[in-house]
Design a protein around this motif. Sequence first.
Motif, short mmCIF file in Angstrom:
data_model
loop_
_atom_site.label_atom_id
_atom_site.label_comp_id
_atom_site.label_asym_id
_atom_site.label_seq_id
_atom_site.Cartn_x
_atom_site.Cartn_y
_atom_site.Cartn_z
N GLU A 156 53.07 30.97 31.53
CA GLU A 156 52.57 32.34 31.40
C GLU A 156 51.87 32.77 32.69
O GLU A 156 51.11 32.01 33.29
CB GLU A 156 51.60 32.45 30.24
N LEU A 157 52.14 34.00 33.13
CA LEU A 157 51.47 34.55 34.30
C LEU A 157 50.08 35.02 33.91
O LEU A 157 49.90 35.70 32.89
CB LEU A 157 52.28 35.70 34.88
N THR A 158 49.09 34.65 34.73
CA THR A 158 47.69 34.96 34.40
C THR A 158 47.30 36.39 34.74
O THR A 158 46.26 36.87 34.30
CB THR A 158 46.75 34.01 35.16
N GLY A 159 48.09 37.05 35.56
CA GLY A 159 47.74 38.39 36.04
C GLY A 159 47.08 38.37 37.40
O GLY A 159 46.87 39.42 38.02
N GLU A 160 46.73 37.18 37.90
CA GLU A 160 46.12 37.07 39.23
C GLU A 160 47.22 37.02 40.29
O GLU A 160 48.12 36.18 40.22
CB GLU A 160 45.26 35.82 39.32
N THR A 161 47.17 37.92 41.26
CA THR A 161 48.19 38.00 42.29
C THR A 161 47.57 38.28 43.66
O THR A 161 46.43 38.72 43.76
CB THR A 161 49.21 39.12 42.00
N ILE A 162 48.37 38.03 44.70
CA ILE A 162 48.02 38.46 46.05
C ILE A 162 49.31 38.91 46.73
O ILE A 162 50.37 38.32 46.52
CB ILE A 162 47.32 37.35 46.85
N SER A 163 49.20 39.98 47.52
CA SER A 163 50.38 40.59 48.15
C SER A 163 50.23 40.56 49.67
O SER A 163 49.13 40.75 50.20
CB SER A 163 50.54 42.03 47.67
N TYR A 164 51.34 40.31 50.35
CA TYR A 164 51.39 40.32 51.81
C TYR A 164 52.53 41.23 52.26
O TYR A 164 53.56 41.35 51.58
CB TYR A 164 51.64 38.92 52.37
N ASP A 165 52.34 41.87 53.42
CA ASP A 165 53.38 42.71 53.98
C ASP A 165 54.45 41.86 54.67
O ASP A 165 54.15 40.86 55.33
CB ASP A 165 52.80 43.68 55.01
N LEU A 166 55.70 42.27 54.51
CA LEU A 166 56.82 41.73 55.27
C LEU A 166 57.34 42.86 56.14
O LEU A 166 57.90 43.84 55.62
CB LEU A 166 57.91 41.18 54.34
N ASN A 167 57.17 42.74 57.45
CA ASN A 167 57.43 43.85 58.35
C ASN A 167 58.82 43.78 58.97
O ASN A 167 59.43 42.72 59.08
CB ASN A 167 56.36 43.86 59.45
N GLU A 168 59.29 44.93 59.36
CA GLU A 168 60.59 45.08 60.02
C GLU A 168 60.63 44.24 61.29
O GLU A 168 59.66 44.18 62.04
CB GLU A 168 60.80 46.55 60.35
N THR A 177 57.33 43.72 50.77
CA THR A 177 56.16 42.90 50.43
C THR A 177 56.62 41.58 49.80
O THR A 177 57.75 41.46 49.31
CB THR A 177 55.24 43.61 49.44
N VAL A 178 55.70 40.62 49.79
CA VAL A 178 55.87 39.41 48.99
C VAL A 178 54.61 39.27 48.14
O VAL A 178 53.50 39.46 48.63
CB VAL A 178 56.10 38.16 49.87
N VAL A 179 54.81 38.98 46.87
CA VAL A 179 53.69 38.85 45.93
C VAL A 179 53.66 37.43 45.38
O VAL A 179 54.68 36.92 44.90
CB VAL A 179 53.81 39.86 44.76
N ILE A 192 59.72 38.47 46.39
CA ILE A 192 59.94 39.31 47.57
C ILE A 192 60.60 40.60 47.11
O ILE A 192 61.53 40.58 46.30
CB ILE A 192 60.84 38.59 48.60
N ASN A 193 60.14 41.72 47.65
CA ASN A 193 60.73 43.02 47.33
C ASN A 193 60.88 43.81 48.62
O ASN A 193 59.90 44.28 49.19
CB ASN A 193 59.84 43.77 46.33
N LEU A 194 62.12 43.95 49.08
CA LEU A 194 62.41 44.64 50.33
C LEU A 194 63.14 45.95 50.08
O LEU A 194 63.88 46.09 49.11
CB LEU A 194 63.27 43.77 51.26
N GLN A 272 59.51 39.82 58.15
CA GLN A 272 58.66 38.68 58.48
C GLN A 272 57.20 39.04 58.25
O GLN A 272 56.80 40.19 58.44
CB GLN A 272 58.89 38.31 59.95
N GLY A 273 56.40 38.05 57.85
CA GLY A 273 54.97 38.32 57.68
C GLY A 273 54.15 37.06 57.57
O GLY A 273 54.60 36.07 56.97
N ASN A 274 52.96 37.09 58.14
CA ASN A 274 52.02 35.99 58.00
C ASN A 274 51.41 36.01 56.60
O ASN A 274 51.18 37.08 56.02
CB ASN A 274 50.90 36.11 59.04
N ILE A 275 51.12 34.81 56.06
CA ILE A 275 50.54 34.70 54.73
C ILE A 275 49.37 33.72 54.76
O ILE A 275 49.10 33.10 55.78
CB ILE A 275 51.59 34.24 53.69
#
Length: 393
Positions: A156-168, A177-179, A192-194, A272-275
């Motif tokens: 089960e997903l707890t609802g806690e998330t963190i999102s990072y940008d994936l740039n051109e 973004t990647v969550v 990942i959602n592009l 691409q993006g740093n995480i």
Amino acid sequence: MNRNLLAFLMIIPFFFISCSDDDGYSNPEPPEITELNSKIYTLGTVGDFGVSGTAKFIENSDATLSIELDLQNTPAGGIHPAHIHFNTAVETGGIALTLEDVNGDTGKSTTIFTTLNDGTDITYLELLDFDGYINVHLSATELSTIVAQGDIGQNELTGETISYDLNERDVPGINGTVVFAKRVNQTTLVSINLTGTPAGGRHPAHIHENDIATTGNIIVGLNPVIGDSGISKTQVEALVGGAAVTYTELLTINAYINVHLSNADLDTIVAQGNIGSNAGTDPGGAESKTYDVTNSGASAYIFNGEGLSDSNNPDFTFKRGGTYTFNVTVPGHPFYINSVRGTGTANTYNSGVTNNGAVSGTITFTVPTDAPDTLYYNCEFHSSMTGMITIID
């Protein structure tokens, strides 16, 4: 016959009836089955059917378990098979328990059980810790079409998330973004959602050690991004080599993500993006802002957008690598970016500038890495229409 004997014989049936009632030999009503404990899981919609709802897990007082499915938007007359599967929905797995079909007219089904399909006993607490997910299918003849789905138990997903940008990067127009989403068992769903991915494409994706500037080896393989949807989902619980990694550890990991053009062209990076510990240090995460520019007679340029509201001749701070767009409607007042404050066109700064000096349309300024620390915007004719542009890294 003796009158006393006759009376005695008549009393005997009543005696036995009375004993039967008194001694509890009748057939009483079975005890009512009550709900001792319960937990509800969410079933999200899959595809374009709009079906969603809940699965309620119940511990009953008679030592049985129940699962009640309650779905919305099921088509009238439909019969929808449902199952609990092993693993997460992203990983997929075999059927652990067949549930009663969902009635399309009501959207409901109830399954009562004490064992899994293979005969394994299962308790309520074991069910709440089960490594599984639920699928609800379109019909018995279309089991490959899933209309609703949800991870259960330890997944089960707890609802806690963190999102990072994936740039051109190497292909214009692809970014997103990647969550990272935390599960009850401390593992992670990486999504990942592009936008801008070409239809039909499959774009390999990986988590690499170190940051983008340093580069490094692959430490987690991710499922490829599907070009039609721009989406990739991966269950992550270990690094390459098998070392376990938790959601909390991923929040501070020294890493970055690459999404590639194709398996045949891994050198071309589309996003691409740093995480983790490197978040916010992506050199490619260039700033982008847009302003609407009008004028107040010959006294000032008026800026709106990006937090400005009818601002007269504001000063700006722009970043090297950033892109700044000016939508100008300033008839009679050509808008120039200059290296020196003043009227005229002798000191125009044209590096990275498109349509410098326009009175209508769009002026775009992508700040070069070698841009000076200070620039200006000026009207070609009126010295009062001006402002300073400070350039920073």
